[in-house]
Design a protein around this motif. Structure first.
Motif, PDB file in Angstrom:
ATOM      1  N   SER A  50      -4.126   3.369  -7.075  1.00 58.01           N
ATOM      2  CA  SER A  50      -5.414   2.901  -6.545  1.00 58.01           C
ATOM      3  C   SER A  50      -5.875   1.589  -7.152  1.00 58.01           C
ATOM      4  CB  SER A  50      -6.494   3.973  -6.769  1.00 58.01           C
ATOM      5  OG  SER A  50      -6.661   4.237  -8.154  1.00 58.01           O
ATOM      6  N   ASN A 100      -7.640   6.746   6.041  1.00 60.83           N
ATOM      7  CA  ASN A 100      -6.903   6.738   4.777  1.00 60.83           C
ATOM      8  C   ASN A 100      -6.646   8.154   4.280  1.00 60.83           C
ATOM      9  OD1 ASN A 100      -6.698   3.977   4.621  1.00 60.83           O
ATOM     10  ND2 ASN A 100      -8.540   3.715   3.393  1.00 60.83           N
ATOM     11  N   GLU A 140      -6.084  -1.487  -4.979  1.00 61.32           N
ATOM     12  CA  GLU A 140      -7.263  -1.757  -4.158  1.00 61.32           C
ATOM     13  C   GLU A 140      -8.367  -2.400  -4.983  1.00 61.32           C
ATOM     14  OE1 GLU A 140      -8.539   1.161  -1.467  1.00 61.32           O
ATOM     15  OE2 GLU A 140      -6.532   1.748  -0.855  1.00 61.32           O
ATOM     16  N   TRP A 151     -12.258  -3.129   0.975  1.00 65.05           N
ATOM     17  CA  TRP A 151     -11.403  -2.698  -0.135  1.00 65.05           C
ATOM     18  C   TRP A 151     -12.142  -1.769  -1.090  1.00 65.05           C
ATOM     19  CZ3 TRP A 151      -6.419  -2.869  -0.026  1.00 65.05           C
ATOM     20  CH2 TRP A 151      -5.754  -3.876   0.675  1.00 65.05           C
ATOM     21  N   ASN A 188       0.821  -1.210   0.000  1.00 64.85           N
ATOM     22  CA  ASN A 188       0.000   0.000   0.000  1.00 64.85           C
ATOM     23  C   ASN A 188       0.854   1.259   0.000  1.00 64.85           C
ATOM     24  OD1 ASN A 188      -2.765   0.243  -0.244  1.00 64.85           O
ATOM     25  ND2 ASN A 188      -3.189  -0.507   1.807  1.00 64.85           N
TER      26      ASN A 188
END
Length: 527
Positions: free
Chosen positions: A63, A283, A66, A409, A34
């Motif tokens: 991204s 996040n 994810e 997710w 990540n």
């Protein structure tokens, strides 16, 4: 002790620790993958290979990990019950090795994107499987701490990725970004090796009718011979729960109907708690902390990056406290404490950012970001990953945990995508949304979420079942039952009393006999 089987030369707590090492490596990969790309994608050496990437393309490359993780978490819903915990963990780590190779050897954006998707798929499968495997292997009184340790390694993975990016940035060639991407293969290999040598979950083995293998696994994990009264009691609890759950609706149907085990309510709780995590704003604060320090607080670029590094180290150290509190304080109290604290810190941050250039306001905003990370790790981070595998019945645990991880997710992807637009459009007032979400979650947890700390996974079933003629039980009644059981556990010590265990086991067998003839089932299994 000669009757106690061993795996990898270990039994008892030592063997559970090896399962913990495997699960911890999976979440270390979660944190590492990540974080590693965000530090590489803007480097000159990266641009020399791929050209200068637009902001939109940079966001897409980061991204899509994810997106892959969403589909990877969904995958165990279809094959997890057949494959088991060992094979799914081995599969997920092999997929991650393939993804790492694709990323580290890329010379074009298409291959890099495919590598990100493949790596995401692997980590999605791991995050849907490893918490379940660890929960089913640990003792009730150790389960929360073990999950907390697993989540601490996630933060450690982020820290390692940060310093790996920093250290290799001094190499003026494509090695500066290829090696950090390839380093994750080391952790994948560790998972593969351990998955081969470890026993599968005894609860999964019992559910597949592999009773001899299940007893061997349970004996090894507890460090007890098959005739030990404590082991026999746990074995009988598991078998009685399986018999009771077979009367209920299992499989896909068990996720959406009551079926006698309140599977639909429990699946909703498992999904809600991981979705809640995404709406805490963590996040947003993790990804944009340096932007906040530089643009909103007014720190220099260098100092902002340094503060971002210190924030991650504080995050790591703060998570150690949860090792002690999660099983002693309980899941509900920690969740409410964490959500309220995070909501309040966003209010403080929003107010402080209203005075740009003011030194005192800048200091307050910086302190608020650190305290926010503290509240997140103390109250929320480990608890939300511990809860799904605890609250779900065995018959739908694989599919339910996979659905919960997939929900996390996909909602995480959504939050990361809308945050830049929200900040550009609303400025500091965007953070009021996270304040509202966090405060609302306090109410949801208080009203709907039963306490699971210190209870065996089979004892959690008891919270949602009733031997009366009433076919349904409200969420609130389940919460009250769980608090009664938890209160008794706290006053009697670290374990449920022998009387409580006997009462639970008896009620299960009576109910199972009523519907299935559990006595014949146990006899036919040779137990």
């Amino acid at each position: 002790m000669n009757d106690v089987p061993t795996f990898m030369g270990c039994s008892g707590r030592s063997l559970v620790n090896i399962v913990l090492v495997l699960a911890a490596n999976s979440f270390l990969l979660f944190g590492y993958d990540n974080g590693v790309m965000s530090g590489l994608i803007t480097s000159d050496q990266f641009f020399a290979t791929f050209g200068v990437l637009s902001a939109n393309l940079q966001g897409t490359v980061v991204s899509l990990f994810e997106v892959g993780a969403f589909f990877g978490a969904v995958f165990p819903m279809f094959v997890g019950n057949w494959a088991g915990r060992k094979r799914m963990s081995f599969f997920g780590s092999v997929v991650m090795i393939l993804g790492a190779i694709l990323q580290a050897t890329a010379y074009g954006i298409p291959q890099l994107i495919v590598g990100r998707l493949v790596s995401g798929f692997g980590i999605g499968a791991l995050t849907a499987t490893c918490p379940v495997w660890l929960s089913e292997s640990s003792k009730a009184e150790d389960r929360g701490r073990d999950i907390s340790i697993m989540l601490t390694t996630l933060i450690f993975g982020i820290v390692v990725s940060y310093w790996a990016d920093y250290g290799f940035s001094y190499i003026d060639s494509d090695v500066s970004w290829r090696v950090p991407l390839a380093l994750q293969i080391i952790f994948c290999v560790i998972i593969c090796v351990l998955a081969v040598g470890l026993p599968d979950s005894p609860r999964w083995l019992f559910s597949r009718g592999r009773n001899d293998d299940a007893i061997k696994s349970l004996c090894a994990l507890r460090g007890l011979p098959p005739t030990d009264p404590e082991l026999v009691a746990e074995r009988d609890d598991i078998l009685a729960a399986i018999a009771l759950e077979e009367h209920a609706d299992a499989g896909w149907k068990g996720l959406v109907v009551d079926g006698g085990m309140r599977g639909n309510k429990r699946a909703v709780l498992a999904c809600m708690i991981l979705i809640f995590q995404q709406f805490t704003g963590t996040n947003t604060l993790t990804y944009y902390s340096t932007v906040i320090y530089e643009q909103s607080v007014g720190l220099s670029r260098q100092l902002s990056l340094l503060m971002g590094g210190f924030l991650q180290i504080f995050f790591l150290v703060a998570s150690l406290i949860t090792w002690y509190t999660i099983d002693r304080v309980g899941r509900r109290a920690l969740l409410i404490f964490g959500q309220f604290g995070m909501g309040t810190m966003f209010l403080v941050l929003m107010a402080a950012l209203g005075y740009p250039g003011n030194k005192a306001a800048g200091i307050i905003a910086t302190i608020a970001t650190f305290l926010f990370q503290g509240f997140f790790t103390w109250g929320t981070m480990a608890t939300v990953w511990c809860y799904p595998s605890e609250v779900l019945p065995l018959s739908i645990r694989t599919r339910g945990a996979a659905l919960a991880a997939a929900s996390s997710w996909i909602f995480g992807f959504m939050i990361v995508q809308i945050t830049p637009l929200g900040i550009d459009t609303m400025g500091r007032f965007f953070y009021i949304l996270f304040t509202g979400f966090n405060y609302a979650m306090c109410i949801f947890v208080w009203w709907f979420f039963p306490e699971t700390a210190g209870l065996s996974l089979e004892a959690v079933d008891e919270i949602f079942t009733d031997s009366s003629e009433t076919p349904y039980i409200s969420w609130r009644r389940a919460v009250k039952k769980s608090l009664d059981v938890y209160s008794n556990r706290k006053t009697r010590g670290a374990h449920l009393s022998a009387e409580t265990k006997a009462e639970i086991g008896t009620s299960r067998v009576v109910e199972a006999e009523k519907h299935l003839g559990a006595e014949e089932r146990l006899e036919s299994a040779g137990l």
